[in-house]
Enzyme design. Structure first.
Site, PDB file in Angstrom:
ATOM      1  N   ASN A  82      49.757  89.305  15.212  1.00 56.28           N
ATOM      2  CA  ASN A  82      49.230  90.510  15.881  1.00 56.28           C
ATOM      3  C   ASN A  82      49.352  90.473  17.405  1.00 56.28           C
ATOM      4  O   ASN A  82      49.519  91.520  18.031  1.00 56.28           O
ATOM      5  CB  ASN A  82      47.800  90.797  15.432  1.00 56.28           C
ATOM      6  CG  ASN A  82      46.859  89.655  15.640  1.00 56.28           C
ATOM      7  OD1 ASN A  82      47.249  88.499  15.515  1.00 56.28           O
ATOM      8  ND2 ASN A  82      45.626  89.937  15.981  1.00 56.28           N
ATOM      9  N   GLY A 129      45.221  82.572  12.113  1.00 54.94           N
ATOM     10  CA  GLY A 129      45.670  83.429  11.015  1.00 54.94           C
ATOM     11  C   GLY A 129      44.535  83.793  10.083  1.00 54.94           C
ATOM     12  O   GLY A 129      43.359  83.785  10.479  1.00 54.94           O
ATOM     13  N   SER A 130      44.896  84.062   8.848  1.00 53.81           N
ATOM     14  CA  SER A 130      43.910  84.566   7.881  1.00 53.81           C
ATOM     15  C   SER A 130      43.060  83.428   7.293  1.00 53.81           C
ATOM     16  O   SER A 130      43.464  82.261   7.311  1.00 53.81           O
ATOM     17  CB  SER A 130      44.638  85.281   6.759  1.00 53.81           C
ATOM     18  OG  SER A 130      45.507  84.367   6.110  1.00 53.81           O
ATOM     19  N   GLU A 167      41.575  79.194  13.844  1.00 55.68           N
ATOM     20  CA  GLU A 167      41.131  80.465  14.447  1.00 55.68           C
ATOM     21  C   GLU A 167      41.394  81.546  13.409  1.00 55.68           C
ATOM     22  O   GLU A 167      42.525  81.992  13.249  1.00 55.68           O
ATOM     23  CB  GLU A 167      41.922  80.728  15.745  1.00 55.68           C
ATOM     24  CG  GLU A 167      41.697  79.706  16.843  1.00 55.68           C
ATOM     25  CD  GLU A 167      40.356  79.892  17.556  1.00 55.68           C
ATOM     26  OE1 GLU A 167      39.740  80.962  17.425  1.00 55.68           O
ATOM     27  OE2 GLU A 167      39.909  78.944  18.234  1.00 55.68           O
ATOM     28  N   CYS A 172      41.988  90.505  16.040  1.00 59.56           N
ATOM     29  CA  CYS A 172      41.039  89.749  15.207  1.00 59.56           C
ATOM     30  C   CYS A 172      39.593  90.006  15.616  1.00 59.56           C
ATOM     31  O   CYS A 172      38.688  89.897  14.798  1.00 59.56           O
ATOM     32  CB  CYS A 172      41.357  88.266  15.275  1.00 59.56           C
ATOM     33  SG  CYS A 172      41.352  87.636  16.956  1.00 59.56           S
ATOM     34  N   GLU A 216      38.506  92.426   5.798  1.00 58.26           N
ATOM     35  CA  GLU A 216      38.793  92.742   7.194  1.00 58.26           C
ATOM     36  C   GLU A 216      39.807  93.889   7.251  1.00 58.26           C
ATOM     37  O   GLU A 216      40.810  93.877   6.537  1.00 58.26           O
ATOM     38  CB  GLU A 216      39.391  91.484   7.841  1.00 58.26           C
ATOM     39  CG  GLU A 216      39.703  91.622   9.302  1.00 58.26           C
ATOM     40  CD  GLU A 216      40.358  90.356   9.868  1.00 58.26           C
ATOM     41  OE1 GLU A 216      40.624  89.405   9.110  1.00 58.26           O
ATOM     42  OE2 GLU A 216      40.609  90.338  11.081  1.00 58.26           O
TER      43      GLU A 216
HETATM   44  P1  NAD Z   1      48.502  84.703   8.128  1.00 57.99           P
HETATM   45  O1  NAD Z   1      47.451  83.754   7.726  1.00 57.99           O
HETATM   46  O2  NAD Z   1      49.167  85.497   7.062  1.00 57.99           O
HETATM   47  O3  NAD Z   1      49.688  83.978   8.901  1.00 57.99           O
HETATM   48  C1  NAD Z   1      49.463  83.097   9.971  1.00 57.99           C
HETATM   49  C2  NAD Z   1      50.491  82.002   9.950  1.00 57.99           C
HETATM   50  O4  NAD Z   1      50.476  81.311   8.706  1.00 57.99           O
HETATM   51  C3  NAD Z   1      51.919  82.467  10.150  1.00 57.99           C
HETATM   52  O5  NAD Z   1      52.534  81.574  11.058  1.00 57.99           O
HETATM   53  C4  NAD Z   1      52.550  82.365   8.772  1.00 57.99           C
HETATM   54  O6  NAD Z   1      53.909  82.053   8.812  1.00 57.99           O
HETATM   55  C5  NAD Z   1      51.773  81.226   8.132  1.00 57.99           C
HETATM   56  N1  NAD Z   1      51.627  81.373   6.679  1.00 57.99           N
HETATM   57  C6  NAD Z   1      51.476  82.518   5.990  1.00 57.99           C
HETATM   58  N2  NAD Z   1      51.322  82.267   4.667  1.00 57.99           N
HETATM   59  C7  NAD Z   1      51.384  80.917   4.524  1.00 57.99           C
HETATM   60  C8  NAD Z   1      51.297  80.021   3.409  1.00 57.99           C
HETATM   61  N3  NAD Z   1      51.111  80.459   2.163  1.00 57.99           N
HETATM   62  N4  NAD Z   1      51.387  78.691   3.649  1.00 57.99           N
HETATM   63  C9  NAD Z   1      51.560  78.235   4.900  1.00 57.99           C
HETATM   64  N5  NAD Z   1      51.651  79.034   5.991  1.00 57.99           N
HETATM   65  C10 NAD Z   1      51.576  80.349   5.814  1.00 57.99           C
HETATM   66  O7  NAD Z   1      47.817  85.627   9.231  1.00 57.99           O
HETATM   67  P2  NAD Z   1      48.416  86.872   9.953  1.00 57.99           P
HETATM   68  O8  NAD Z   1      48.602  87.962   8.943  1.00 57.99           O
HETATM   69  O9  NAD Z   1      49.561  86.482  10.807  1.00 57.99           O
HETATM   70  O10 NAD Z   1      47.224  87.271  10.944  1.00 57.99           O
HETATM   71  C11 NAD Z   1      46.164  88.079  10.545  1.00 57.99           C
HETATM   72  C12 NAD Z   1      44.901  87.270  10.376  1.00 57.99           C
HETATM   73  O11 NAD Z   1      44.736  86.388  11.459  1.00 57.99           O
HETATM   74  C13 NAD Z   1      43.646  88.147  10.389  1.00 57.99           C
HETATM   75  O12 NAD Z   1      42.747  87.676   9.428  1.00 57.99           O
HETATM   76  C14 NAD Z   1      43.075  87.945  11.770  1.00 57.99           C
HETATM   77  O13 NAD Z   1      41.698  88.166  11.875  1.00 57.99           O
HETATM   78  C15 NAD Z   1      43.439  86.531  12.031  1.00 57.99           C
HETATM   79  N6  NAD Z   1      43.535  86.292  13.455  1.00 57.99           N
HETATM   80  C16 NAD Z   1      42.627  85.465  14.040  1.00 57.99           C
HETATM   81  C17 NAD Z   1      42.671  85.250  15.401  1.00 57.99           C
HETATM   82  C18 NAD Z   1      41.701  84.347  16.097  1.00 57.99           C
HETATM   83  O14 NAD Z   1      41.921  84.067  17.270  1.00 57.99           O
HETATM   84  N7  NAD Z   1      40.662  83.891  15.452  1.00 57.99           N
HETATM   85  C19 NAD Z   1      43.661  85.880  16.165  1.00 57.99           C
HETATM   86  C20 NAD Z   1      44.564  86.699  15.530  1.00 57.99           C
HETATM   87  C21 NAD Z   1      44.508  86.898  14.184  1.00 57.99           C
END
Ligand code: NAD
Length: 454
Positions: A114, A187-188, A209, A243, A331
């Site tokens: 994002n 990430g998520s 995070e 996020c 979310e």
């Molecule tokens: P995501 O978890 O889908 O992906 C994040 C990372 O994980 C990417 O680099 C992706 O390549 C990797 N990934 C995805 N699936 C995987 C798997 N099965 N195994 C290993 N690695 C994998 O998250 P997203 O969709 O990129 O981001 C959205 C989420 O991130 C939301 O929940 C948001 O709230 C959160 N977020 C948190 C912060 C924070 O600072 N706390 C900031 C931004 C986003």
């Protein structure tokens, strides 16, 4: 080189102790700022290709934050890296005690899509400032942004020190088999659990995070217009793909109508609409469809237009929402703002606590008692009183979640700490040695020991 060979090369470079030299870290941080500035246009173009994000938002929410974080590290790096002396107990006198920050070693940083630049590069800055070698894996979803980061960083840094590896699930799964000295993941929640499990196999420390549903709670005594203005900005920045965006509003029922109309006015004033070339797209079709599924026609107060071809959803405010509605089950992460109302603050707090601990919580009130009650009774990562999202910009506030919204913090000094081990040292002299701790253990020695230890 395969991934293991890259990590081996970084481990070997780390073991030369080059990164422990503060002047090396300063030089590399300056290099990073220079190369980003030199190629700024490429960064603007790539993110526009990924989701039509404007130059203005890209500077304020991505590059500007990165430059600020580098400058902050450059000013403070010597202070943060200093050995810290602490007092020494009687039992160890004459002697002194101190704590030495040491870099963890070779670290893996993984970003979310994002804010593709800052969520990847800001943790990398902290890792470099702390003296680590870094492998960065940006999100594969904004493919143009990921490609430009990879190209620019890999062209300008030696791979044994700082290397970007592109890839999705398959590549990340391979990377996670390797032992790192620290993993920093954004990430998520769902993927956060995968990362945590993979790290546990190697006892690798993590910073996670993650996300969650961040509430904004509004009482009837607020300045309604200013509250609406701040909330509209915080929610629709990056079209809600933030996020820490206020996920939903819980407003005291007495002012619900007035607040809704002020929110509508500020959305219109900001000119957030489908036709606006600076109105950010939803990142991909999957998310577009997921978001569309949250919009219940009979609950739309304002907006609700969706254009599948351009992947744009207009700012959508939903009213009359309850905690059992679909939009409240996960979310949102998009431009949909559900508004719920409350009569009683205790039941509002109880409702929020039925969901997992949020990353942020926003309290709009002039009532000190209610503010303190919320701060005391709801557990959340961080937040703001009478504003939203802006706490992220405060360099002295560690940023991170709690419970399902994450583990650990970063930004500024907290980022340096996230990539450092604090080594505790007691240093004794050869001047004298008390016999108290040595056998034979006599009654009179025990008496003295009790006096000393307490
Ligand atoms: P995501 O978890 O889908 O992906 C994040 C990372 O994980 C990417 O680099 C992706 O390549 C990797 N990934 C995805 N699936 C995987 C798997 N099965 N195994 C290993 N690695 C994998 O998250 P997203 O969709 O990129 O981001 C959205 C989420 O991130 C939301 O929940 C948001 O709230 C959160 N977020 C948190 C912060 C924070 O600072 N706390 C900031 C931004 C986003």
């Amino acid at each position: 080189m395969n991934y293991q060979e890259i990590v081996n090369a970084q481990n070997a470079f780390f073991n030369t102790n080059t990164t422990k030299d503060i002047s090396f870290r300063i030089k590399e941080l300056k290099r990073l700022k220079n190369v980003l500035q030199q190629h700024e246009d490429l960064f603007y173009k790539a993110i526009y290709n990924d989701f039509k994000k404007s130059k203005y938002e890209t500077y304020t929410t991505e590059l500007g934050i990165i430059y600020h974080e580098i400058d902050l590290a450059l000013v403070n790096i010597k202070k943060w890296s200093k050995k810290k002396s602490v007092s020494t107990g009687l039992a160890n006198l004459p002697g002194r005690s101190y704590i030495i920050p040491e870099p963890f070693g070779t670290v893996l940083v993984m970003g979310a899509w994002n804010y593709p630049y800052q969520l990847s590069i800001v943790p990398a800055i902290a890792a470099i400032a702390a003296g680590c070698t870094v492998i960065l894996k940006p999100s594969e979803i904004p493919s143009h942004s990921s490609a430009v980061m990879t190209k620019i960083i890999n062209q300008n840094f030696s791979p044994e020190f700082f290397k970007v590896i592109e890839g999705g699930v398959a590549e990340t799964t391979e990377l996670l088999k390797i032992k790192f000295d620290k993993i920093f993941f954004t990430g998520s929640i769902q993927v956060g659990k995968i990362i945590y499990q993979a790290a546990a196999k190697h006892l690798t420390p993590v910073t996670l995070e993650l996300g969650g549903k961040s509430p904004a709670i509004i009482t009837k005594d607020v300045n309604i217009d200013m509250t609406a203005k701040r909330l509209v900005w915080a929610k629709f920045l990056n079209t809600g793909q933030t996020c820490i965006a206020p996920d939903y509003i819980l407003v005291e029922s007495a002012i619900q109508d007035e607040l809704l109309s002020a929110i509508k006015k500020h959305i219109e004033n900001a000119d957030y609409k489908i036709e606006n070339q600076n109105y950010t797209q939803i990142v991909n079709q999957k998310n577009f469809e997921r978001l569309q599924g949250f919009i219940e026609k009979d609950k739309i107060y304002f907006g609700g237009q969706c254009d599948a071809e351009s992947r744009v959803i207009s700012p959508t405010v939903m009213s009359g929402v309850t905690f059992s509605d679909k939009v409240m089950q996960e979310e949102i992460f998009g431009p949909i703002l559900p508004v719920l109302s409350f009569e009683n603050i205790d039941s509002a707090i109880a409702d929020i606590k039925t969901l997992s601990k949020p990353l942020s919580c926003y309290i709009f009130t002039k009532n000190k008692g209610i503010k303190n009650k919320i701060l005391n009774e709801i557990s959340f990562g961080g937040g703001a009183v009478n504003d939203a999202v802006m706490h992220f910009m405060e360099q002295n506030l560690p940023f991170g979640g709690v419970g399902d919204s994450g583990i650990g913090n970063y930004h500024g000094k907290a980022g340096f700490e996230a990539f450092s081990h604090y080594k505790s040292i007691l240093q004794k002299s050869f001047l004298i040695e008390l016999n108290l701790k040595y056998a034979p253990y006599t009654g009179s020695k025990l008496k003295w020991l009790k006096r000393l230890i307490g």
